[in-house]
Design a protein around this motif. Structure first.
Motif, PDB file in Angstrom:
ATOM      1  N   GLU A  37       0.948  -1.257  -0.003  1.00 21.24           N
ATOM      2  CA  GLU A  37      -0.031  -0.208  -0.031  1.00 21.24           C
ATOM      3  C   GLU A  37       1.127   1.002   0.086  1.00 21.24           C
ATOM      4  OE1 GLU A  37      -2.960   2.531  -0.358  1.00 21.24           O
ATOM      5  OE2 GLU A  37      -2.976   0.245  -0.853  1.00 21.24           O
ATOM      6  N   SER A  38       1.628   1.211   0.743  1.00 20.28           N
ATOM      7  CA  SER A  38       2.585   2.582   1.204  1.00 20.28           C
ATOM      8  C   SER A  38       3.265   2.490  -0.643  1.00 20.28           C
ATOM      9  CB  SER A  38       4.161   1.888   1.738  1.00 20.28           C
ATOM     10  OG  SER A  38       4.640   3.379   1.891  1.00 20.28           O
ATOM     11  N   ALA A  39       4.288   1.522  -1.213  1.00 23.27           N
ATOM     12  CA  ALA A  39       4.146   1.989  -2.367  1.00 23.27           C
ATOM     13  C   ALA A  39       3.142   2.174  -3.927  1.00 23.27           C
ATOM     14  CB  ALA A  39       5.281   0.274  -3.127  1.00 23.27           C
ATOM     15  N   ARG A  40       2.278   1.738  -3.227  1.00 22.37           N
ATOM     16  CA  ARG A  40       1.562   2.317  -4.443  1.00 22.37           C
ATOM     17  C   ARG A  40       0.687   3.986  -4.354  1.00 22.37           C
ATOM     18  NH1 ARG A  40      -4.091   3.516  -4.183  1.00 22.37           N
ATOM     19  NH2 ARG A  40      -3.755   2.964  -2.106  1.00 22.37           N
ATOM     20  N   ARG A  41       0.858   4.266  -2.661  1.00 19.03           N
ATOM     21  CA  ARG A  41       0.591   5.230  -2.860  1.00 19.03           C
ATOM     22  C   ARG A  41       2.020   6.681  -3.044  1.00 19.03           C
ATOM     23  NH1 ARG A  41      -1.028   3.717   2.442  1.00 19.03           N
ATOM     24  NH2 ARG A  41       0.800   4.579   3.158  1.00 19.03           N
ATOM     25  N   SER A  42       3.427   5.661  -3.292  1.00 18.99           N
ATOM     26  CA  SER A  42       4.706   6.531  -3.521  1.00 18.99           C
ATOM     27  C   SER A  42       4.411   6.800  -4.797  1.00 18.99           C
ATOM     28  CB  SER A  42       5.280   5.562  -3.006  1.00 18.99           C
ATOM     29  OG  SER A  42       6.797   6.245  -3.770  1.00 18.99           O
ATOM     30  N   ARG A  43       3.666   5.304  -5.995  1.00 14.20           N
ATOM     31  CA  ARG A  43       3.759   5.806  -7.677  1.00 14.20           C
ATOM     32  C   ARG A  43       2.477   6.699  -7.590  1.00 14.20           C
ATOM     33  NH1 ARG A  43       3.770  -0.312  -6.494  1.00 14.20           N
ATOM     34  NH2 ARG A  43       1.811  -0.736  -6.681  1.00 14.20           N
ATOM     35  N   MET A  44       1.453   6.408  -6.881  1.00 13.99           N
ATOM     36  CA  MET A  44       0.631   7.800  -7.543  1.00 13.99           C
ATOM     37  C   MET A  44       1.021   9.057  -7.023  1.00 13.99           C
ATOM     38  SD  MET A  44      -3.087   5.600  -5.220  1.00 13.99           S
ATOM     39  CE  MET A  44      -3.671   7.212  -6.176  1.00 13.99           C
ATOM     40  N   ARG A  45       2.045   9.071  -5.870  1.00  7.58           N
ATOM     41  CA  ARG A  45       2.427  10.325  -5.607  1.00  7.58           C
ATOM     42  C   ARG A  45       3.055  10.792  -7.102  1.00  7.58           C
ATOM     43  NH1 ARG A  45       2.957   8.864  -0.483  1.00  7.58           N
ATOM     44  NH2 ARG A  45       4.885   8.611  -0.268  1.00  7.58           N
ATOM     45  N   LYS A  46       3.567   9.693  -7.418  1.00  8.91           N
ATOM     46  CA  LYS A  46       5.387  10.577  -8.273  1.00  8.91           C
ATOM     47  C   LYS A  46       4.558  10.531  -9.204  1.00  8.91           C
ATOM     48  CE  LYS A  46       8.822   7.906 -10.577  1.00  8.91           C
ATOM     49  NZ  LYS A  46       9.770   6.970 -11.000  1.00  8.91           N
ATOM     50  N   GLN A  47       3.442   9.494  -9.993  1.00 15.86           N
ATOM     51  CA  GLN A  47       2.740  10.253 -10.391  1.00 15.86           C
ATOM     52  C   GLN A  47       1.923  11.441 -11.098  1.00 15.86           C
ATOM     53  OE1 GLN A  47       2.036   8.134 -13.828  1.00 15.86           O
ATOM     54  NE2 GLN A  47       1.963   9.809 -14.649  1.00 15.86           N
ATOM     55  N   LYS A  48       1.115  11.678 -10.299  1.00 15.51           N
ATOM     56  CA  LYS A  48       0.068  12.919  -9.423  1.00 15.51           C
ATOM     57  C   LYS A  48       1.603  14.130  -9.677  1.00 15.51           C
ATOM     58  CE  LYS A  48      -2.039  15.624  -7.002  1.00 15.51           C
ATOM     59  NZ  LYS A  48      -1.814  17.152  -7.094  1.00 15.51           N
ATOM     60  N   HIS A  49       3.139  14.418  -9.215  1.00  8.97           N
ATOM     61  CA  HIS A  49       3.809  15.131  -9.179  1.00  8.97           C
ATOM     62  C   HIS A  49       4.526  15.216 -11.166  1.00  8.97           C
ATOM     63  CE1 HIS A  49       7.563  17.801  -8.014  1.00  8.97           C
ATOM     64  NE2 HIS A  49       7.974  16.155  -8.505  1.00  8.97           N
ATOM     65  N   ASP A  51       2.537  14.170 -13.012  1.00  9.81           N
ATOM     66  CA  ASP A  51       1.939  14.970 -14.699  1.00  9.81           C
ATOM     67  C   ASP A  51       1.229  16.669 -14.232  1.00  9.81           C
ATOM     68  OD1 ASP A  51       0.115  12.796 -15.031  1.00  9.81           O
ATOM     69  OD2 ASP A  51      -1.079  12.502 -13.662  1.00  9.81           O
ATOM     70  N   ASP A  52       1.822  16.403 -12.897  1.00  9.31           N
ATOM     71  CA  ASP A  52       1.561  18.532 -12.536  1.00  9.31           C
ATOM     72  C   ASP A  52       3.117  19.099 -13.027  1.00  9.31           C
ATOM     73  OD1 ASP A  52      -0.279  18.270 -10.286  1.00  9.31           O
ATOM     74  OD2 ASP A  52       1.243  18.204  -8.561  1.00  9.31           O
ATOM     75  N   LEU A  53       4.056  18.632 -13.132  1.00  8.71           N
ATOM     76  CA  LEU A  53       4.892  18.949 -14.094  1.00  8.71           C
ATOM     77  C   LEU A  53       4.875  19.420 -15.640  1.00  8.71           C
ATOM     78  CD1 LEU A  53       8.538  17.220 -11.805  1.00  8.71           C
ATOM     79  CD2 LEU A  53       7.105  19.866 -12.112  1.00  8.71           C
ATOM     80  N   THR A  54       3.994  18.249 -16.203  1.00 13.49           N
ATOM     81  CA  THR A  54       3.529  18.303 -17.417  1.00 13.49           C
ATOM     82  C   THR A  54       3.152  19.573 -17.635  1.00 13.49           C
ATOM     83  OG1 THR A  54       3.590  15.612 -17.281  1.00 13.49           O
ATOM     84  CG2 THR A  54       2.219  16.663 -19.323  1.00 13.49           C
ATOM     85  N   VAL A  55       1.963  19.403 -16.755  1.00 15.81           N
ATOM     86  CA  VAL A  55       1.639  20.804 -16.652  1.00 15.81           C
ATOM     87  C   VAL A  55       2.099  21.955 -17.174  1.00 15.81           C
ATOM     88  CG1 VAL A  55      -0.620  22.661 -15.714  1.00 15.81           C
ATOM     89  CG2 VAL A  55      -1.257  19.222 -15.892  1.00 15.81           C
ATOM     90  N   GLN A  56       3.027  22.328 -15.784  1.00 12.11           N
ATOM     91  CA  GLN A  56       3.714  22.970 -15.776  1.00 12.11           C
ATOM     92  C   GLN A  56       4.485  23.121 -17.210  1.00 12.11           C
ATOM     93  OE1 GLN A  56       5.958  23.311 -12.229  1.00 12.11           O
ATOM     94  NE2 GLN A  56       6.674  25.437 -12.300  1.00 12.11           N
ATOM     95  N   ILE A  57       4.728  22.436 -17.601  1.00 14.19           N
ATOM     96  CA  ILE A  57       5.675  22.675 -18.950  1.00 14.19           C
ATOM     97  C   ILE A  57       4.983  23.272 -19.599  1.00 14.19           C
ATOM     98  CG2 ILE A  57       6.162  21.186 -20.950  1.00 14.19           C
ATOM     99  CD1 ILE A  57       7.899  19.970 -18.817  1.00 14.19           C
ATOM    100  N   ASN A  58       3.463  22.501 -20.068  1.00 16.88           N
ATOM    101  CA  ASN A  58       3.262  23.315 -21.193  1.00 16.88           C
ATOM    102  C   ASN A  58       2.342  25.090 -21.322  1.00 16.88           C
ATOM    103  OD1 ASN A  58       2.644  20.552 -22.411  1.00 16.88           O
ATOM    104  ND2 ASN A  58       0.782  20.469 -20.893  1.00 16.88           N
ATOM    105  N   GLN A  59       2.000  25.594 -19.666  1.00 15.04           N
ATOM    106  CA  GLN A  59       1.952  26.470 -19.430  1.00 15.04           C
ATOM    107  C   GLN A  59       3.198  26.906 -19.316  1.00 15.04           C
ATOM    108  OE1 GLN A  59      -0.939  27.734 -18.463  1.00 15.04           O
ATOM    109  NE2 GLN A  59       0.294  29.329 -18.291  1.00 15.04           N
ATOM    110  N   LEU A  60       4.733  26.893 -19.287  1.00 14.95           N
ATOM    111  CA  LEU A  60       5.187  27.776 -19.611  1.00 14.95           C
ATOM    112  C   LEU A  60       5.734  27.642 -20.849  1.00 14.95           C
ATOM    113  CD1 LEU A  60       8.058  26.818 -16.223  1.00 14.95           C
ATOM    114  CD2 LEU A  60       6.762  29.142 -16.548  1.00 14.95           C
ATOM    115  N   SER A  61       5.830  26.616 -21.585  1.00 13.88           N
ATOM    116  CA  SER A  61       5.152  26.769 -23.291  1.00 13.88           C
ATOM    117  C   SER A  61       4.785  28.240 -23.801  1.00 13.88           C
ATOM    118  CB  SER A  61       5.608  25.496 -23.780  1.00 13.88           C
ATOM    119  OG  SER A  61       6.461  24.491 -23.383  1.00 13.88           O
ATOM    120  N   SER A  62       3.739  27.702 -23.208  1.00 20.21           N
ATOM    121  CA  SER A  62       2.743  28.684 -23.719  1.00 20.21           C
ATOM    122  C   SER A  62       2.929  30.312 -23.767  1.00 20.21           C
ATOM    123  CB  SER A  62       1.146  27.861 -23.278  1.00 20.21           C
ATOM    124  OG  SER A  62       0.908  29.624 -23.594  1.00 20.21           O
ATOM    125  N   ASP A  63       3.499  30.372 -22.316  1.00 19.44           N
ATOM    126  CA  ASP A  63       4.530  31.502 -21.521  1.00 19.44           C
ATOM    127  C   ASP A  63       4.607  32.447 -22.541  1.00 19.44           C
ATOM    128  OD1 ASP A  63       1.831  31.771 -20.016  1.00 19.44           O
ATOM    129  OD2 ASP A  63       2.615  31.319 -18.392  1.00 19.44           O
TER     130      ASP A  63
END
Length: 168
Positions: A37-49, A51-63
């Motif tokens: 369960e801890s490994a699953r939560r860690s993988r989910m946090r990593k995936q969310k991070h 995804d957040d970085l991808t959104v930030q990259i897209n926003q910065l590229s647009s800017d």
């Protein structure tokens, strides 16, 4: 031989319910589930991070694209204004030169120099009547030689043309 006796003991102890061994097995099972369960939560946090970085990259590229477009437009506008400024500076220099010449002419006319000192030849505006073709009786002389066919005098003001060689 010692290893065979320990195997014998563990197999014989599993036949008989040993509460200590069951508790150890239960703790191992719980720890494994907790670790999964801890490994699953860690993988989910990593995936969310990620995804957040991808959104930030897209926003910065647009800017970045928007800033580059704005910079291009501003640079073009700057070059246009710089060209207009060069033209206006050349026109100002030419007009200043003309004004200086006209002021010299006005000074000469006002002092009566160069026109025989005849005050009667200068009209109320300070112009020598001989330059516009008016005789002493107030009539125009034969002015057709100095009037162009489009209705203006050949001595009329001409538009100021700035030299734009220095612009490029």
């Amino acid at each position: 031989m010692a290893s065979s006796s320990s195997t014998y003991r563990s197999s014989s102890s599993s036949d008989g319910v040993n509460p200590n061994a069951v508790a150890v097995d239960e703790r191992k099972r719980k720890r494994m589930l907790s670790n999964r369960e801890s490994a699953r939560r860690s993988r989910m946090r990593k995936q969310k991070h990620i995804d957040d970085l991808t959104v930030q990259i897209n926003q910065l590229s647009s800017d970045n694209r928007q800033i580059l477009t704005s910079l291009t437009v501003t640079s073009q506008l700057y070059m246009k204004i710089q060209a207009e400024n060069s033209i206006l500076t050349a026109q100002m220099a030419e007009l200043s030169s003309r004004l200086e010449s006209l002021n010299e002419i006005v000074d000469l006319v006002s002092n009566g120099a160069g026109f025989g000192g005849g005050v009667d030849l200068i009209d109320g505006c300070g112009f020598d009547d001989r330059t516009v073709g008016i005789n002493c009786e107030g009539y125009y002389d034969d002015m057709m030689s100095v009037v162009n066919h489009w209705g203006g005098s050949v001595y009329s003001n001409q538009p100021i043309m700035a030299n734009d060689i220095n612009l490029y």
